[in-house]
Design a protein around this motif. Structure first.
Motif, PDB file in Angstrom:
ATOM      1  N   VAL A  85    -112.743 -17.963  13.062  1.00 38.29           N
ATOM      2  CA  VAL A  85    -112.460 -19.039  12.109  1.00 38.29           C
ATOM      3  C   VAL A  85    -111.164 -19.684  12.579  1.00 38.29           C
ATOM      4  CG1 VAL A  85    -111.960 -19.624   9.716  1.00 38.29           C
ATOM      5  CG2 VAL A  85    -113.587 -17.794  10.226  1.00 38.29           C
ATOM      6  N   LEU A  86    -111.242 -20.967  12.920  1.00 40.38           N
ATOM      7  CA  LEU A  86    -110.079 -21.661  13.488  1.00 40.38           C
ATOM      8  C   LEU A  86    -109.026 -21.919  12.425  1.00 40.38           C
ATOM      9  CD1 LEU A  86    -111.986 -24.384  15.532  1.00 40.38           C
ATOM     10  CD2 LEU A  86    -110.947 -22.300  16.400  1.00 40.38           C
ATOM     11  N   GLN A  87    -107.799 -22.150  12.910  1.00 42.73           N
ATOM     12  CA  GLN A  87    -106.702 -22.391  11.981  1.00 42.73           C
ATOM     13  C   GLN A  87    -106.919 -23.677  11.169  1.00 42.73           C
ATOM     14  OE1 GLN A  87    -102.218 -23.272  12.939  1.00 42.73           O
ATOM     15  NE2 GLN A  87    -102.753 -21.307  13.782  1.00 42.73           N
ATOM     16  N   GLU A  88    -107.405 -24.722  11.827  1.00 41.57           N
ATOM     17  CA  GLU A  88    -107.607 -25.978  11.118  1.00 41.57           C
ATOM     18  C   GLU A  88    -109.032 -26.053  10.593  1.00 41.57           C
ATOM     19  OE1 GLU A  88    -104.992 -27.614  10.541  1.00 41.57           O
ATOM     20  OE2 GLU A  88    -103.716 -26.654  12.039  1.00 41.57           O
ATOM     21  N   ALA A  89    -109.228 -26.906   9.563  1.00 38.53           N
ATOM     22  CA  ALA A  89    -110.558 -27.054   8.967  1.00 38.53           C
ATOM     23  C   ALA A  89    -111.548 -27.495  10.043  1.00 38.53           C
ATOM     24  CB  ALA A  89    -110.478 -28.092   7.868  1.00 38.53           C
ATOM     25  N   ILE A 136    -120.665 -21.004  -4.241  1.00 34.51           N
ATOM     26  CA  ILE A 136    -121.027 -22.075  -3.297  1.00 34.51           C
ATOM     27  C   ILE A 136    -122.541 -22.103  -3.116  1.00 34.51           C
ATOM     28  CG2 ILE A 136    -120.813 -22.855  -0.894  1.00 34.51           C
ATOM     29  CD1 ILE A 136    -117.962 -21.774  -0.899  1.00 34.51           C
ATOM     30  N   ASN A 137    -123.086 -23.320  -3.251  1.00 30.50           N
ATOM     31  CA  ASN A 137    -124.527 -23.490  -3.193  1.00 30.50           C
ATOM     32  C   ASN A 137    -124.949 -23.980  -1.800  1.00 30.50           C
ATOM     33  OD1 ASN A 137    -127.145 -24.026  -3.799  1.00 30.50           O
ATOM     34  ND2 ASN A 137    -126.669 -25.015  -5.759  1.00 30.50           N
ATOM     35  N   ALA A 138    -125.866 -23.245  -1.172  1.00 29.18           N
ATOM     36  CA  ALA A 138    -126.234 -23.543   0.225  1.00 29.18           C
ATOM     37  C   ALA A 138    -126.807 -24.950   0.417  1.00 29.18           C
ATOM     38  CB  ALA A 138    -127.241 -22.510   0.716  1.00 29.18           C
ATOM     39  N   THR A 139    -127.460 -25.497  -0.607  1.00 23.26           N
ATOM     40  CA  THR A 139    -128.106 -26.807  -0.421  1.00 23.26           C
ATOM     41  C   THR A 139    -127.189 -27.981  -0.763  1.00 23.26           C
ATOM     42  OG1 THR A 139    -129.011 -26.574  -2.632  1.00 23.26           O
ATOM     43  CG2 THR A 139    -130.461 -25.959  -0.814  1.00 23.26           C
ATOM     44  N   ASP A 140    -125.998 -27.687  -1.269  1.00 25.18           N
ATOM     45  CA  ASP A 140    -125.060 -28.778  -1.592  1.00 25.18           C
ATOM     46  C   ASP A 140    -124.520 -29.423  -0.328  1.00 25.18           C
ATOM     47  OD1 ASP A 140    -125.174 -28.477  -4.299  1.00 25.18           O
ATOM     48  OD2 ASP A 140    -123.386 -27.214  -4.448  1.00 25.18           O
ATOM     49  N   MET A 141    -124.141 -30.703  -0.458  1.00 19.33           N
ATOM     50  CA  MET A 141    -123.443 -31.359   0.644  1.00 19.33           C
ATOM     51  C   MET A 141    -122.045 -30.745   0.765  1.00 19.33           C
ATOM     52  SD  MET A 141    -125.413 -33.569   1.941  1.00 19.33           S
ATOM     53  CE  MET A 141    -124.506 -34.783   2.863  1.00 19.33           C
ATOM     54  N   ILE A 142    -121.600 -30.571   1.974  1.00 22.71           N
ATOM     55  CA  ILE A 142    -120.299 -29.909   2.201  1.00 22.71           C
ATOM     56  C   ILE A 142    -119.148 -30.698   1.584  1.00 22.71           C
ATOM     57  CG2 ILE A 142    -119.783 -30.994   4.434  1.00 22.71           C
ATOM     58  CD1 ILE A 142    -119.310 -27.384   4.290  1.00 22.71           C
ATOM     59  N   ASN A 143    -119.299 -32.034   1.553  1.00 20.79           N
ATOM     60  CA  ASN A 143    -118.205 -32.898   1.061  1.00 20.79           C
ATOM     61  C   ASN A 143    -117.770 -32.539  -0.349  1.00 20.79           C
ATOM     62  OD1 ASN A 143    -119.812 -33.992   3.101  1.00 20.79           O
ATOM     63  ND2 ASN A 143    -118.888 -35.989   2.835  1.00 20.79           N
ATOM     64  N   LYS A 144    -118.686 -31.871  -1.087  1.00 20.29           N
ATOM     65  CA  LYS A 144    -118.374 -31.510  -2.462  1.00 20.29           C
ATOM     66  C   LYS A 144    -117.291 -30.427  -2.525  1.00 20.29           C
ATOM     67  CE  LYS A 144    -120.704 -29.224  -6.216  1.00 20.29           C
ATOM     68  NZ  LYS A 144    -121.889 -28.592  -6.698  1.00 20.29           N
ATOM     69  N   TYR A 145    -117.119 -29.704  -1.427  1.00 19.23           N
ATOM     70  CA  TYR A 145    -116.251 -28.528  -1.471  1.00 19.23           C
ATOM     71  C   TYR A 145    -114.858 -28.791  -0.915  1.00 19.23           C
ATOM     72  CZ  TYR A 145    -120.342 -26.093  -3.023  1.00 19.23           C
ATOM     73  OH  TYR A 145    -121.416 -25.705  -3.768  1.00 19.23           O
ATOM     74  N   ASN A 146    -113.892 -28.102  -1.498  1.00 26.41           N
ATOM     75  CA  ASN A 146    -112.498 -28.320  -1.096  1.00 26.41           C
ATOM     76  C   ASN A 146    -112.123 -27.440   0.111  1.00 26.41           C
ATOM     77  OD1 ASN A 146    -112.106 -25.761  -2.086  1.00 26.41           O
ATOM     78  ND2 ASN A 146    -111.161 -26.418  -3.990  1.00 26.41           N
ATOM     79  N   TYR A 147    -110.878 -27.561   0.508  1.00 31.87           N
ATOM     80  CA  TYR A 147    -110.361 -26.869   1.685  1.00 31.87           C
ATOM     81  C   TYR A 147    -110.676 -25.373   1.654  1.00 31.87           C
ATOM     82  CZ  TYR A 147    -106.933 -24.948   4.909  1.00 31.87           C
ATOM     83  OH  TYR A 147    -106.324 -24.257   5.930  1.00 31.87           O
ATOM     84  N   LYS A 151    -113.153 -23.039   4.053  1.00 30.06           N
ATOM     85  CA  LYS A 151    -112.711 -21.878   4.850  1.00 30.06           C
ATOM     86  C   LYS A 151    -113.719 -20.733   4.665  1.00 30.06           C
ATOM     87  CE  LYS A 151    -109.572 -22.990   7.294  1.00 30.06           C
ATOM     88  NZ  LYS A 151    -109.779 -22.861   8.705  1.00 30.06           N
ATOM     89  N   LEU A 152    -114.172 -20.534   3.418  1.00 28.19           N
ATOM     90  CA  LEU A 152    -115.134 -19.456   3.157  1.00 28.19           C
ATOM     91  C   LEU A 152    -116.455 -19.748   3.872  1.00 28.19           C
ATOM     92  CD1 LEU A 152    -114.366 -18.895  -0.643  1.00 28.19           C
ATOM     93  CD2 LEU A 152    -113.652 -17.465   1.273  1.00 28.19           C
ATOM     94  N   ILE A 153    -116.839 -21.030   3.872  1.00 28.21           N
ATOM     95  CA  ILE A 153    -118.085 -21.419   4.560  1.00 28.21           C
ATOM     96  C   ILE A 153    -117.929 -21.181   6.072  1.00 28.21           C
ATOM     97  CG2 ILE A 153    -119.575 -23.409   5.113  1.00 28.21           C
ATOM     98  CD1 ILE A 153    -118.785 -24.421   2.195  1.00 28.21           C
ATOM     99  N   GLY A 295    -102.136 -22.869  -9.860  1.00 32.82           N
ATOM    100  CA  GLY A 295    -103.469 -22.733 -10.455  1.00 32.82           C
ATOM    101  C   GLY A 295    -104.419 -22.138  -9.437  1.00 32.82           C
ATOM    102  N   LEU A 296    -105.598 -21.778  -9.892  1.00 31.54           N
ATOM    103  CA  LEU A 296    -106.588 -21.217  -8.975  1.00 31.54           C
ATOM    104  C   LEU A 296    -107.329 -22.346  -8.267  1.00 31.54           C
ATOM    105  CD1 LEU A 296    -108.187 -18.425 -11.194  1.00 31.54           C
ATOM    106  CD2 LEU A 296    -106.377 -18.188  -9.483  1.00 31.54           C
ATOM    107  N   ASN A 297    -108.187 -21.938  -7.352  1.00 36.72           N
ATOM    108  CA  ASN A 297    -109.038 -22.903  -6.673  1.00 36.72           C
ATOM    109  C   ASN A 297    -109.824 -23.700  -7.718  1.00 36.72           C
ATOM    110  OD1 ASN A 297    -110.496 -24.126  -4.609  1.00 36.72           O
ATOM    111  ND2 ASN A 297    -112.012 -22.468  -4.506  1.00 36.72           N
ATOM    112  N   GLY A 298    -109.825 -25.021  -7.617  1.00 31.06           N
ATOM    113  CA  GLY A 298    -110.593 -25.826  -8.560  1.00 31.06           C
ATOM    114  C   GLY A 298    -109.875 -26.077  -9.879  1.00 31.06           C
ATOM    115  N   SER A 299    -108.594 -25.695  -9.981  1.00 33.09           N
ATOM    116  CA  SER A 299    -107.881 -25.887 -11.249  1.00 33.09           C
ATOM    117  C   SER A 299    -107.521 -27.351 -11.479  1.00 33.09           C
ATOM    118  CB  SER A 299    -106.593 -25.063 -11.255  1.00 33.09           C
ATOM    119  OG  SER A 299    -105.730 -25.540 -10.236  1.00 33.09           O
ATOM    120  N   GLY A 300    -107.531 -28.156 -10.421  1.00 33.19           N
ATOM    121  CA  GLY A 300    -107.224 -29.578 -10.555  1.00 33.19           C
ATOM    122  C   GLY A 300    -105.866 -29.949  -9.972  1.00 33.19           C
TER     123      GLY A 300
END
Ligand SMILES: Nc1ncnc2c1ncn2[C@@H]1O[C@H](COP(=O)(O)OP(=O)(O)OP(=O)(O)O)[C@@H](O)[C@H]1O
Length: 500
Positions: A85-89, A136-147, A151-153, A295-300
């Motif tokens: 897993v690389l350092q950058e996204a 995380i939903n496998a069929t979702d577009m990746i753009n929906k997910y944050n940094y 990383k988990l993906i 805040g946690l992931n997704g807290s805003g």
């Protein structure tokens, strides 16, 4: 002792005149988690990128399962059981999560030339579940997910059944406690299965708690290895720091005062701001204040940072500087607002430009005289910043893409401090910087506060929030749940209960 899974002998790597690695000997065994630590630019990523086939060494040999190892590409290394897993996204935009996970491996689901997408989606879902990544939903577009989710993906993407070496290059930096715990579980399970993990991090406590072994680098050389019996000795932190830097730099990172007073003047204001899922957020950042957001992931809290710099336009309400709306990033810069993004390669620096070009970029309008910028002045400013932050590079003309991750972070910081921005939005400001630089960055933040500048700091690190903020706003589910003022008594536990 059993044979190493991966053995590196006398490895050197030169980039032109830069000697990134100098005759490195290090081995990685089954059933171990070996940490790699060292100051920024000491050569950690260079070692792992050579093991994983991203680039070739200049000299020396590698043996994988006792056979000479000379991978030609990352794809080849992955085929043989080495995933990194690389350092950058590094996710691919505009495709689904499943397509990201199996990029380059569609043949696994292809029959008679036709890709069975349902089968691939099912496999990706099962894999995510197996790793404990349930949100995380496998069929979702990746753009929906944050940094953090990306990383988990990226970890899931490495996870083939026959994976033997998992390399995590600062994967836990700038992600929440929740995310980190998930990564730790994956690493520990992997180790229990008798496989090998190479773990790079600047967080010494994390290294001590997660790794079984440790190798320390300084200036491209291995300066020490720690065995399991060394890892829990009382002086282990000092020992690691001394090996890394050549002396014990102590652990006085944060400001020592508990005075949270600041000017009553407002430097930035959120007035009933709604953007995306964030609803009606109001707060004021004062002149001379360090205001932390936790805040946690997704807290805003990350959307707040983006809206504060005009990267998100509020659906309702407004972000104001001196009573005027912050319309977009260009407008924010003209209003003396700076932004250090945690998405370093995409938002914080221009990779193909030099250190000098990056540093002076936000200041060009200030530097222009009769439509021209004096190159000597640009050089002087960027040299001063390079020295101040100890940016490890040959000179200010070096292209940012060729810097180590922590040194890129220093450039990202220098851009705004050299411009003398009045308000700086810092998202995970010390992401990937080594302990020494961390100390200088905190010192600088405190000086900025004293000079009347304002800092909005979004951070996943509770010690950093508690250690540096005058005031901390905690967020949960896109709402503000609590506000704390700086106090000697404030503990992580006090804060966590409002985050979860
Ligand atoms: N493509 C390149 N061209 C020139 N120099 C490079 C290149 N890649 C790496 N380097 C240099 O090699 C040295 C080691 O870099 P490396 O990325 O391995 O450091 P690191 O220990 O991983 O640092 P960090 O903790 O900041 O991520 C640095 O001086 C870096 O600038």
């Amino acid at each position: 002792m059993h044979e190493p899974l991966m053995k590196i002998l006398k490895m050197s790597k030169n980039f032109g005149p830069t000697k990134a690695l100098k005759s490195v000997d290090v081995s990685f065994y089954n059933g171990e988690i070996r940490g790699l630590v060292g100051e920024n630019g000491s050569g950690k990523s260079t070692i792992t990128s050579i093991i994983s086939g991203m680039q070739r060494q200049s000299d020396g040999k590698m043996y994988f399962r006792n056979a000479l190892w000379q991978p030609q590409s990352m794809a080849e290394a992955q085929k043989f059981g080495i995933g990194m897993v690389l350092q950058e996204a590094s996710t691919i935009k505009n495709v689904t999560v499943a397509e990201n996970i199996y990029a380059g491996n569609f043949d696994l689901f292809t029959k008679f030339g036709i890709l069975d997408k349902n089968k691939m989606n099912r496999a990706a879902s099962e894999l995510l579940k197996k790793l404990g990544i349930n949100h995380i939903n496998a069929t979702d577009m990746i753009n929906k997910y944050n940094y953090e989710d990306c990383k988990l993906i990226e970890i899931a993407r490495c996870m083939r059944d026959d994976l033997e070496i998992l390399i995590l290059d600062e994967t836990t930096t700038a992600i929440s406690h929740e995310g980190r715990d998930l990564v730790y579980k994956i690493m520990q399970r992997f180790k229990q299965e008798g496989k090998s993990v190479i773990f790079i991090s600047h967080d010494i406590n994390e290294i001590i708690s997660q790794c079984t072994h440790l190798s320390v680098l300084r200036d491209g050389q291995i300066v020490g290895h720690l065995e399991p019996e060394d890892m829990h000795k009382n002086d282990v932190v000092q020992r690691i720091r001394t090996l890394m830097v050549g002396r014990d730099i102590g652990d006085e990172y944060y400001r020592k005062d508990y005075d949270y007073s600041c000017s009553p003047d407002v430097a930035l204001e959120f007035n009933n701001v709604s953007v995306g899922d964030l609803k009606r957020i109001s707060f004021q950042l004062h002149k001379g204040e360090i205001l932390g957001f936790g805040g946690l992931n997704g807290s805003g809290m990350h959307i707040i940072a983006r809206a504060a710099f005009g990267l998100e336009t509020p659906d309702e309400g407004e972000v104001l500087r001196h009573g005027q709306i912050v319309k977009n990033p260009h407008d924010a810069i003209t209003k003396d607002i700076g932004f250090i993004s945690k998405n370093r390669d995409e938002e914080a620096v221009v990779l193909k430009a030099s250190i000098l070009e990056n540093i002076v970029l936000p200041s060009l309008s200030q530097l222009k005289k009769f439509g021209f910028v004096n190159p000597l002045k640009e050089k002087k400013i960027s040299k001063k910043e390079m020295n101040f932050y100890s940016i490890k590079a040959r000179n200010v003309s070096q292209i940012v893409n060729t810097l180590s991750g922590g040194n890129k972070q220093k450039v990202s910081f220098a851009k705004w401090t050299s411009r003398n921005s009045e308000v700086i939005i810092m998202v995970c400001p010390t992401r990937g910087v080594d302990v020494g630089v961390k100390q200088s960055m905190y010192k600088l933040m405190y000086q900025m506060k004293k000079q009347g500048k304002s800092i909005l700091m979004i951070s996943e690190e509770l010690p950093e929030l508690i250690g540096m903020s005058d005031r901390i706003i905690i967020m949960k589910n896109n709402e503000i749940t609590k506000e704390f003022y700086r106090s000697e008594q404030l503990s992580e536990q006090d804060i966590i209960q409002y985050m979860i």
